[in-house]
Motif scaffolding. Structure first.
Motif, short mmCIF file in Angstrom:
data_model
loop_
_atom_site.label_atom_id
_atom_site.label_comp_id
_atom_site.label_asym_id
_atom_site.label_seq_id
_atom_site.Cartn_x
_atom_site.Cartn_y
_atom_site.Cartn_z
N TRP A 146 -0.91 8.17 7.44
CA TRP A 146 -2.00 7.20 7.53
C TRP A 146 -3.36 7.87 7.30
O TRP A 146 -4.25 7.28 6.69
CB TRP A 146 -1.98 6.47 8.89
N ARG A 147 -3.50 9.09 7.76
CA ARG A 147 -4.75 9.83 7.54
C ARG A 147 -4.98 9.99 6.03
O ARG A 147 -6.09 9.78 5.55
CB ARG A 147 -4.66 11.20 8.23
N GLU A 148 -3.94 10.36 5.28
CA GLU A 148 -4.06 10.51 3.82
C GLU A 148 -4.37 9.17 3.16
O GLU A 148 -5.22 9.10 2.26
CB GLU A 148 -2.77 11.09 3.24
N ILE A 149 -3.69 8.13 3.57
CA ILE A 149 -3.92 6.79 3.01
C ILE A 149 -5.38 6.38 3.19
O ILE A 149 -6.03 5.92 2.24
CB ILE A 149 -2.96 5.76 3.65
N ARG A 150 -5.89 6.58 4.39
CA ARG A 150 -7.30 6.24 4.64
C ARG A 150 -8.25 7.14 3.86
O ARG A 150 -9.23 6.68 3.29
CB ARG A 150 -7.60 6.28 6.13
N PHE A 151 -7.95 8.45 3.83
CA PHE A 151 -8.81 9.40 3.13
C PHE A 151 -8.94 9.05 1.65
O PHE A 151 -10.02 9.09 1.08
CB PHE A 151 -8.27 10.83 3.29
N TYR A 152 -7.82 8.69 1.03
CA TYR A 152 -7.83 8.37 -0.40
C TYR A 152 -8.16 6.91 -0.68
O TYR A 152 -8.23 6.50 -1.84
CB TYR A 152 -6.51 8.78 -1.05
N GLY A 153 -8.33 6.11 0.36
CA GLY A 153 -8.71 4.71 0.18
C GLY A 153 -7.62 3.86 -0.44
O GLY A 153 -7.90 2.88 -1.12
N VAL A 154 -6.37 4.20 -0.21
CA VAL A 154 -5.26 3.47 -0.79
C VAL A 154 -5.02 2.19 0.01
O VAL A 154 -4.99 2.21 1.24
CB VAL A 154 -3.99 4.36 -0.79
N THR A 155 -4.86 1.09 -0.72
CA THR A 155 -4.68 -0.20 -0.05
C THR A 155 -3.45 -0.96 -0.55
O THR A 155 -3.19 -2.06 -0.10
CB THR A 155 -5.92 -1.09 -0.27
N THR A 156 -2.70 -0.39 -1.52
CA THR A 156 -1.57 -1.10 -2.11
C THR A 156 -0.26 -0.32 -1.99
O THR A 156 -0.26 0.91 -1.85
CB THR A 156 -1.82 -1.37 -3.60
N LEU A 157 0.83 -1.04 -2.12
CA LEU A 157 2.15 -0.42 -2.11
C LEU A 157 2.26 0.60 -3.25
O LEU A 157 2.71 1.73 -3.04
CB LEU A 157 3.23 -1.50 -2.27
N GLY A 158 1.84 0.24 -4.44
CA GLY A 158 1.92 1.16 -5.58
C GLY A 158 1.12 2.44 -5.36
O GLY A 158 1.55 3.52 -5.75
N GLY A 159 -0.03 2.31 -4.70
CA GLY A 159 -0.84 3.48 -4.41
C GLY A 159 -0.16 4.44 -3.44
O GLY A 159 -0.35 5.65 -3.53
N VAL A 160 0.62 3.90 -2.52
CA VAL A 160 1.36 4.73 -1.57
C VAL A 160 2.53 5.42 -2.27
O VAL A 160 2.79 6.61 -2.06
CB VAL A 160 1.86 3.90 -0.38
N LEU A 161 3.23 4.69 -3.13
CA LEU A 161 4.42 5.25 -3.76
C LEU A 161 4.12 6.26 -4.87
O LEU A 161 4.82 7.26 -5.00
CB LEU A 161 5.28 4.12 -4.36
N PHE A 162 3.10 6.00 -5.67
CA PHE A 162 2.83 6.83 -6.86
C PHE A 162 1.50 7.54 -6.71
O PHE A 162 0.48 7.11 -7.23
CB PHE A 162 2.89 5.95 -8.11
N ASN A 163 1.51 8.63 -5.96
CA ASN A 163 0.28 9.34 -5.61
C ASN A 163 0.38 10.83 -5.93
O ASN A 163 1.44 11.32 -6.32
CB ASN A 163 -0.06 9.11 -4.14
N ALA A 164 -0.71 11.51 -5.72
CA ALA A 164 -0.78 12.96 -5.90
C ALA A 164 -1.66 13.57 -4.81
O ALA A 164 -2.53 14.37 -5.08
CB ALA A 164 -1.30 13.32 -7.29
N TRP A 165 -1.44 13.14 -3.59
CA TRP A 165 -2.22 13.65 -2.47
C TRP A 165 -1.71 15.04 -2.11
O TRP A 165 -0.57 15.37 -2.31
CB TRP A 165 -2.07 12.77 -1.24
#
Length: 166
Positions: A146-165
């Motif tokens: 969740w920290r990474e999701i918030r840091f990168y501003g991801v708000t969608t399912l696709g953003g969670v699945l296909f990332n490079a964090w």
């Protein structure tokens, strides 16, 4: 499977989505390693899709950390189609161009994408990948994810699945 039956093909309203462990690419060592999608399995799906499309398999780029996905191309008489394959789960998505991560840039899968299902993949559609995280079962996500999701501003399912964090 047909559009509207939960496969993601087409752009009909899709049912909710439950994120599996490892969807973000992160894991806790005490939970053990994440599953891996073998390139051999992806190649099988690619060649089946190429036959269905009357095309040929293009470049296949294996994922490199921190990306959570492999990238591949299929070329048919309409041009080059870029697809993503999640590195840990059997998810396929289509995009316009190769990038290091995606948020909302997903495309509706072509009809021949159904060939991936025969190889054991789940083809995700544009509408499903654009689903807000508020409509996704995220109960498996850790505080660190969740920290990474918030840091990168991801708000969608696709953003969670296909990332490079990282």
């Amino acid at each position: 499977m047909r559009p509207g039956d939960g496969t993601g093909l087409g752009d009909e309203k899709q049912p909710g989505f439950t994120l599996p462990r490892g969807a973000t690419g992160f894991f806790s060592p005490q939970d053990g390693p994440l599953p891996e999608m073998e390139l051999r399995t992806l190649r099988t799906g690619l060649y089946a899709a190429a036959r269905a499309a009357g095309g040929k398999v293009g470049e296949l780029e294996e994922r490199v950390y921190p990306r959570t996905f492999h990238t591949a191309a299929l070329v048919d008489d309409t041009g080059e189609h870029i697809l993503l394959c999640h590195a840990h789960h059997p998810y396929i998505a289509f995009v316009r161009e190769r990038r290091h991560w995606y948020t909302e840039e997903f495309l509706t899968p072509p009809p021949w994408a159904r060939a991936f299902e025969q190889a054991g993949f789940v083809v995700l559609g544009r509408e499903q990948l654009g689903m807000p995280l508020t409509d996704v079962d995220t109960s498996v996500l850790s505080q660190g994810e969740w920290r990474e999701i918030r840091f990168y501003g991801v708000t969608t399912l696709g953003g969670v699945l296909f990332n490079a964090w990282d």
